[in-house]
Design a protein around this motif. Structure first.
Motif, PDB file in Angstrom:
ATOM      1  N   THR A  44       5.128  -4.944  -8.904  1.00 53.08           N
ATOM      2  CA  THR A  44       5.253  -5.045 -10.356  1.00 53.08           C
ATOM      3  C   THR A  44       5.629  -3.697 -10.959  1.00 53.08           C
ATOM      4  N   ASP A  45       5.230  -2.609 -10.293  1.00 53.42           N
ATOM      5  CA  ASP A  45       5.574  -1.247 -10.716  1.00 53.42           C
ATOM      6  C   ASP A  45       5.849  -0.446  -9.450  1.00 53.42           C
ATOM      7  N   ALA A  48       4.760   3.353  -9.096  1.00 52.71           N
ATOM      8  CA  ALA A  48       3.312   3.575  -9.145  1.00 52.71           C
ATOM      9  C   ALA A  48       2.612   3.011  -7.916  1.00 52.71           C
ATOM     10  N   GLN A  49       3.121   1.891  -7.381  1.00 53.11           N
ATOM     11  CA  GLN A  49       2.431   1.205  -6.283  1.00 53.11           C
ATOM     12  C   GLN A  49       2.894   1.657  -4.904  1.00 53.11           C
ATOM     13  N   ALA A  80      15.803  -1.433 -13.270  1.00 53.53           N
ATOM     14  CA  ALA A  80      14.639  -1.938 -12.527  1.00 53.53           C
ATOM     15  C   ALA A  80      15.033  -2.310 -11.097  1.00 53.53           C
ATOM     16  N   ARG A  83      15.358   0.874  -9.112  1.00 53.31           N
ATOM     17  CA  ARG A  83      14.045   1.429  -8.738  1.00 53.31           C
ATOM     18  C   ARG A  83      13.453   0.663  -7.560  1.00 53.31           C
TER      19      ARG A  83
END
Length: 262
Positions: A44-45, A48-49, A80, A83
């Motif tokens: 989802t991120d 960050a994950q 997105a 990323r």
């Protein structure tokens, strides 16, 4: 840790969809505990994950088969998507699972090529999954796009092939398939609308060998040695079994199918 399938069996991967309530790093740890040597993760991120996933991979020895999911639209590759592709490459995932919602095949091909360019030089390949409720809704279309973008793989899911009315036992060319998704579905599921097909795929699957799909024909048609992602999104299993218990159940069911034990 439970015993994995035998050395002569295809390598099994715990798909993120089978344990959707877990975090990406939680999927990796669950795969290790359940006896899967491979795992797939859904972010989802991604930025960050990713560190927690990298740590889980390092600690468990489980390798990443795929990272999910790029959904291509008419606007092409988004920030997105970039990323997610970058994260898949950094984590050395074998594949970046990709679907297309763009009805223009030429644009989809260009978007797949753009993803492949982002991944160039890494260990990660684009894996394009055809489904009856997406814009790439036939095996032939997926193969055309993959052949037009060197290095791209087609991802066969036995349920989606059945719902696209594709023959499950038609052989796949080795150069186009890097892995496949193993699942099953119960009798009486003959949906026609895109909405109902999507609901079935995301909520109503059953463990391999417990449904009606011709899994033996599907497996025989795959190139030798391709890994199998065990993809069983099931509301019933999620309600009845905790993630680890569910993962063990699915590994045992998949192992029985691929070794002819069911």
């Amino acid at each position: 840790m439970a015993d994995p399938a035998g050395p002569s069996s295809p390598t099994l991967s715990l798909s993120a969809g089978s344990v959707l309530e877990l975090s990406p790093d939680g999927v990796v740890r669950c795969a290790a505990e359940a006896g899967f040597p491979l795992a797939g993760v859904r972010f989802t991120d991604p930025r960050a994950q990713a560190p927690a996933v990298a740590d889980a991979v390092r600690r468990t020895g489980v390798r990443l088969l795929d990272v999910e999911v790029v959904r291509l639209g008419p606007a092409g590759v988004t920030d997105a998507d970039r990323r997610l592709a970058d994260t898949a490459a950094v984590l050395d995932a074998a594949f970046l699972l990709t679907v297309s919602e763009d009805p223009d095949e030429a644009r989809t091909t260009a978007s797949v090529a753009a993803l492949a360019e982002i991944l160039a030089g890494s260990a990660t390949r684009v894996a394009l999954e055809p489904m009856a409720f997406t814009a790439v809704r036939s095996r032939a279309a997926a193969e055309r796009i993959a052949r037009a973008v060197p290095g791209t793989a087609v991802l066969p899911d036995v349920l989606h092939l059945q719902r696209m009315r594709e023959p499950l036992d038609a052989p796949w060319p080795a150069e186009l398939v890097g892995y496949a998704q193993l699942t099953d579905v119960g009798p009486g599921s003959h949906h026609e609308s895109a909405e109902l097909l999507a609901h079935e795929a995301r909520h109503d699957r059953v463990p391999p060998g417990e449904g009606v799909l011709d899994l033996a024909g599907f497996l025989a048609a795959l190139p030798a040695g391709v890994p199998l992602a065990v993809e069983v999104q099931s509301d019933v299993l999620a309600a009845e079994h905790a993630p680890l218990d569910r993962a063990v159940l699915l590994r045992k069911a998949a192992s029985a199918v691929v070794t002819g034990g069911s």
